[in-house]
Design an enzyme around this catalytic site. Structure first.
Site, short mmCIF file in Angstrom:
data_model
loop_
_atom_site.label_atom_id
_atom_site.label_comp_id
_atom_site.label_asym_id
_atom_site.label_seq_id
_atom_site.Cartn_x
_atom_site.Cartn_y
_atom_site.Cartn_z
N HIS A 1 0.86 -1.19 0.00
CA HIS A 1 0.00 0.00 0.00
C HIS A 1 0.89 1.24 0.00
CE1 HIS A 1 -3.75 -2.17 0.69
NE2 HIS A 1 -3.07 -2.93 1.53
N CYS B 1 -2.11 5.37 -4.55
CA CYS B 1 -2.79 4.08 -4.64
C CYS B 1 -3.88 4.11 -5.72
CB CYS B 1 -3.40 3.72 -3.29
SG CYS B 1 -4.14 2.08 -3.25
#
Length: 109
Positions: A21, A33
């Site tokens: 992430h 992201c």
């Protein structure tokens, strides 16, 4: 950190894996992201829709992992189209990496 690994055989992309992430912002507002997801899923969807190729896709339900393997393609024109779409994805990812290297890294094998 998002890690993109790209595997090649004789210069052709054979698979890629995204993991991790970015954590560049709060959940739902993480632009890195979102950009990586849009580019990767856009490329995968384009290969499927435009080239008619069934890709081998593995992903986690909660996000943070995507593995895509390209099957052997016997028709050269279709194979070239798939590679062009994947190379376009890689160029976009490299652009993101250039501007946000603290959140994404790319490795080619």
């Amino acid at each position: 950190m998002i890690r993109l690994k790209v595997w090649r055989k004789q210069k052709h992309i054979t698979s890629f894996e995204l993991s991790g992430h970015a954590e560049s912002g709060p959940y739902g507002y993480d632009l890195v992201c979102a950009g990586v997801s849009a580019v990767s899923f856009g490329a995968v969807n384009a290969v499927i829709a435009l080239c008619g190729i069934d890709l081998e896709i593995s992903q986690q339900q909660d996000g943070g992992y995507l593995h895509v393997a390209i099957p052997d393609i016997t028709e050269r024109k279709v194979g070239d189209e798939v590679q062009l779409l994947l190379e376009g994805m890689l160029v976009s990812m490299e652009t993101i990496e250039r501007d946000y290297s603290q959140f994404i890294t790319i490795e080619q094998k």
